[in-house]
Design a protein around this motif. Sequence first.
Motif: not given
Length: 170
Positions: A101-105, A130-135, A137-145, A158-160
């Motif tokens: 619910l936090l992620l959806a909000a 990490r489990g929460l994010y994967a569950k 719809g987040f996917r692991e990506v290359p480092a951005f920082n 994020l789909t419009p």
Amino acid sequence: MTWTVAPEPFDSPDAALLRRDYYAEVAGRYWGRPATAEEIEDGLTDDGAALLTAPTGDFVVGRFGGRAAACAGLVLVAADTAELTRVYVRPEVRGTGGGGLLLAALEERARALGAALLRLDTRHDLVEARGLYAKHGFREVPAFNRGPYAEHWFAKELTPRAGDFRAFPV
């Protein structure tokens, strides 16, 4: 009992306590011992939480059965990109749906700020996160920082939504 999630100032009494508990847990896990009150206070000093307000971000608090039990922040890092931060669910209520619910909000709050991409970094030892994010719809990506505590990076497009100006090109 049920969950509710709503925007709340990052420095409200409930939000401040949740942020303190978040820092105590992540610092304690990192150091392999409970964080001291002084270490927690040092970590919260000038931690960038002021960005968790419009127009640069947002902050939400989740309540389980009316009791503040979870929080999460959002920072706009570019016109179309937002980052999740300080995602925390108290251990005694994990697994009851609050994290999702936090992620959806925050996905909705990110869309409202114009973001098309939501991203975050986390540590290897934060397995539940990490489990929460994967569950959700987040996917692991290359480092951005190159954050000192960043060991895994995740992103979600994020789909419009109907009525969103990005849904209908001009």
